[in-house]
Design a protein around this motif. Structure first.
Motif, PDB file in Angstrom:
ATOM      1  N   UNK A 267      11.752   9.181  24.334  1.00  0.00           N
ATOM      2  CA  UNK A 267      11.019   7.996  24.748  1.00  0.00           C
ATOM      3  C   UNK A 267       9.965   8.332  25.794  1.00  0.00           C
ATOM      4  N   UNK A 268       8.810   7.694  25.698  1.00  0.00           N
ATOM      5  CA  UNK A 268       7.855   7.820  26.798  1.00  0.00           C
ATOM      6  C   UNK A 268       8.358   6.941  27.941  1.00  0.00           C
ATOM      7  N   UNK A 269       7.941   7.236  29.179  1.00  0.00           N
ATOM      8  CA  UNK A 269       8.486   6.497  30.325  1.00  0.00           C
ATOM      9  C   UNK A 269       8.276   4.989  30.244  1.00  0.00           C
ATOM     10  N   UNK A 270       7.146   4.573  29.697  1.00  0.00           N
ATOM     11  CA  UNK A 270       6.867   3.140  29.621  1.00  0.00           C
ATOM     12  C   UNK A 270       7.872   2.432  28.716  1.00  0.00           C
ATOM     13  N   UNK A 271       8.154   3.043  27.559  1.00  0.00           N
ATOM     14  CA  UNK A 271       9.150   2.448  26.656  1.00  0.00           C
ATOM     15  C   UNK A 271      10.523   2.466  27.304  1.00  0.00           C
ATOM     16  N   UNK A 272      10.873   3.587  27.939  1.00  0.00           N
ATOM     17  CA  UNK A 272      12.179   3.687  28.595  1.00  0.00           C
ATOM     18  C   UNK A 272      12.347   2.606  29.657  1.00  0.00           C
ATOM     19  N   UNK A 273      11.307   2.368  30.424  1.00  0.00           N
ATOM     20  CA  UNK A 273      11.370   1.359  31.477  1.00  0.00           C
ATOM     21  C   UNK A 273      11.622  -0.026  30.897  1.00  0.00           C
ATOM     22  N   UNK A 274      10.908  -0.370  29.835  1.00  0.00           N
ATOM     23  CA  UNK A 274      11.077  -1.690  29.224  1.00  0.00           C
ATOM     24  C   UNK A 274      12.469  -1.842  28.628  1.00  0.00           C
ATOM     25  N   UNK A 275      12.974  -0.756  28.021  1.00  0.00           N
ATOM     26  CA  UNK A 275      14.331  -0.804  27.468  1.00  0.00           C
ATOM     27  C   UNK A 275      15.352  -1.037  28.567  1.00  0.00           C
ATOM     28  N   UNK A 276      15.190  -0.333  29.680  1.00  0.00           N
ATOM     29  CA  UNK A 276      16.131  -0.490  30.791  1.00  0.00           C
ATOM     30  C   UNK A 276      16.076  -1.896  31.376  1.00  0.00           C
ATOM     31  N   UNK A 277      14.875  -2.436  31.506  1.00  0.00           N
ATOM     32  CA  UNK A 277      14.747  -3.791  32.047  1.00  0.00           C
ATOM     33  C   UNK A 277      15.338  -4.819  31.095  1.00  0.00           C
ATOM     34  N   UNK A 278      15.240  -4.571  29.793  1.00  0.00           N
ATOM     35  CA  UNK A 278      15.893  -5.466  28.827  1.00  0.00           C
ATOM     36  C   UNK A 278      17.407  -5.420  29.004  1.00  0.00           C
ATOM     37  N   UNK A 279      17.943  -4.216  29.233  1.00  0.00           N
ATOM     38  CA  UNK A 279      19.382  -4.086  29.465  1.00  0.00           C
ATOM     39  C   UNK A 279      19.779  -4.837  30.724  1.00  0.00           C
ATOM     40  N   UNK A 280      19.017  -4.652  31.790  1.00  0.00           N
ATOM     41  CA  UNK A 280      19.292  -5.344  33.057  1.00  0.00           C
ATOM     42  C   UNK A 280      19.296  -6.856  32.844  1.00  0.00           C
ATOM     43  N   UNK A 281      18.323  -7.319  32.069  1.00  0.00           N
ATOM     44  CA  UNK A 281      18.210  -8.761  31.800  1.00  0.00           C
ATOM     45  C   UNK A 281      19.461  -9.301  31.107  1.00  0.00           C
ATOM     46  N   UNK A 282      20.047  -8.485  30.238  1.00  0.00           N
ATOM     47  CA  UNK A 282      21.179  -8.956  29.453  1.00  0.00           C
ATOM     48  C   UNK A 282      22.547  -8.716  30.074  1.00  0.00           C
ATOM     49  N   UNK A 283      22.605  -8.092  31.234  1.00  0.00           N
ATOM     50  CA  UNK A 283      23.896  -7.800  31.854  1.00  0.00           C
ATOM     51  C   UNK A 283      24.638  -9.071  32.256  1.00  0.00           C
ATOM     52  N   UNK A 284      25.945  -9.043  32.046  1.00  0.00           N
ATOM     53  CA  UNK A 284      26.809 -10.158  32.452  1.00  0.00           C
ATOM     54  C   UNK A 284      27.589  -9.761  33.707  1.00  0.00           C
ATOM     55  N   UNK A 285      28.113 -10.744  34.386  1.00  0.00           N
ATOM     56  CA  UNK A 285      28.890 -10.482  35.594  1.00  0.00           C
ATOM     57  C   UNK A 285      30.061  -9.546  35.284  1.00  0.00           C
TER      58      UNK A 285
ATOM     59  N   UNK B 270      30.135  -7.152  33.348  1.00  0.00           N
ATOM     60  CA  UNK B 270      29.676  -5.784  33.095  1.00  0.00           C
ATOM     61  C   UNK B 270      29.646  -4.934  34.356  1.00  0.00           C
ATOM     62  N   UNK B 271      29.811  -5.553  35.495  1.00  0.00           N
ATOM     63  CA  UNK B 271      29.705  -4.830  36.758  1.00  0.00           C
ATOM     64  C   UNK B 271      30.722  -3.695  36.828  1.00  0.00           C
ATOM     65  N   UNK B 272      30.265  -2.549  37.339  1.00  0.00           N
ATOM     66  CA  UNK B 272      31.125  -1.387  37.494  1.00  0.00           C
ATOM     67  C   UNK B 272      31.129  -0.452  36.304  1.00  0.00           C
ATOM     68  N   UNK B 273      30.296  -0.743  35.285  1.00  0.00           N
ATOM     69  CA  UNK B 273      30.333   0.028  34.046  1.00  0.00           C
ATOM     70  C   UNK B 273      29.026   0.799  33.826  1.00  0.00           C
ATOM     71  N   UNK B 274      29.043   1.634  32.797  1.00  0.00           N
ATOM     72  CA  UNK B 274      27.885   2.467  32.416  1.00  0.00           C
ATOM     73  C   UNK B 274      27.377   2.002  31.061  1.00  0.00           C
ATOM     74  N   UNK B 275      26.068   1.737  30.973  1.00  0.00           N
ATOM     75  CA  UNK B 275      25.452   1.271  29.737  1.00  0.00           C
ATOM     76  C   UNK B 275      24.277   2.161  29.351  1.00  0.00           C
ATOM     77  N   UNK B 276      24.051   2.285  28.034  1.00  0.00           N
ATOM     78  CA  UNK B 276      22.905   3.064  27.589  1.00  0.00           C
ATOM     79  C   UNK B 276      21.682   2.165  27.432  1.00  0.00           C
ATOM     80  N   UNK B 277      20.590   2.738  26.974  1.00  0.00           N
ATOM     81  CA  UNK B 277      19.302   2.044  26.888  1.00  0.00           C
ATOM     82  C   UNK B 277      19.295   0.928  25.843  1.00  0.00           C
ATOM     83  N   UNK B 278      20.323   0.862  25.005  1.00  0.00           N
ATOM     84  CA  UNK B 278      20.451  -0.219  24.032  1.00  0.00           C
ATOM     85  C   UNK B 278      21.428  -1.291  24.509  1.00  0.00           C
TER      86      UNK B 278
END
Length: 236
Positions: free
Chosen positions: A202-220, A222-230
């Motif tokens: 992934x180029x950094x720009x795509x990686x950043x957007x993927x990570x922010x999408x993951x952050x957006x979808x996190x639930x309470x 999910x705290x304390x866990x490890x998630x990938x870019x999907x």
């Protein structure tokens, strides 16, 4: 990632490939009133060195003077350096290099949490995320090697799990996680990209957007866990 009250976002490691892309994406989104980017290569109030706790404390004090941060992302990591690379075998272990890798990959992000979690709001949804790696999963380890990097990222995952438990007592809607960005075309991964499929680099720009999408979808929960870019859970 819209916010109703004035808030800020913080990117630690904003001069790196992923960190710079995260900072740019957050600025473009304009979902936060202020986006703070900190890095060792920056000067003045934007300076922060993971190996210097006083600089971390100063950065947190600077952020605390403005809108409270509801998002903090630690986008730092150390895999290799001039003359140093990830260990391929037991004979390659060196205590000084191990200490340096642990300092950057585990201790530094934890000190960020020490100073930044207390200035995040005590109510409402907040996210503190640190970049980890799939190779930091003990249960997913099939190849061995890369001793210091694997172990330091595993240590980071455990430390963040601890932090999530403690932070939940302060704010029951806080989310504290580690994130695996995948293989991103940055200086950190460049020497090791030969066998990576083009669709998985992934180029950094795509990686950043993927990570922010993951952050957006996190639930309470999910705290304390490890998630990938999907947004898929990676077991420790």
């Amino acid at each position: 990632m819209s916010q109703s009250a004035k808030t800020s976002a913080v990117i630690i490691g904003a001069s790196g490939g992923i960190g710079a892309a995260l900072e740019a994406a957050l600025v473009e989104e304009a979902a936060f009133d202020v986006v703070h980017g900190f890095a060792r290569s920056r000067v003045g109030s934007q300076y922060l060195d993971l190996l210097d706790e006083s600089s971390i404390a100063s950065a947190a004090a600077h952020v605390a003077g403005g809108p409270p941060p509801t998002l903090v992302i630690v986008a730092t990591g150390l895999l290799h350096a001039p003359g140093r690379g990830p260990e391929k075998a037991l004979r390659d272990l060196d205590p000084d290099w191990l200490a340096q890798v642990y300092a950057v990959n585990a201790i530094g992000p934890t000190l960020i949490a020490k100073h930044f979690l207390p200035i995040m709001p005590k109510t409402g949804r907040t996210v503190f995320a640190a970049l980890s790696a799939r190779v930091g999963s003990i249960s997913d380890n099939r190849l061995g090697g890369w001793h210091g990097y694997r172990a330091s990222k595993a240590a980071l995952n455990m430390l963040v799990c601890n932090l999530a438990i403690e932070e939940r007592r302060r704010n029951d809607r806080a989310i504290v996680v580690t994130l695996h960005p995948g293989t991103v075309d940055t200086a950190l991964s460049r020497p090791f990209q030969a066998n990576v499929q083009a669709s998985r680099l992934f180029d950094p720009e795509r990686a950043a957007l993927q990570l922010l999408d993951v952050v957006e979808g996190l639930k309470i929960s999910d705290s304390g866990k490890l998630f990938d870019f999907q947004g898929e859970l990676i077991p420790f």
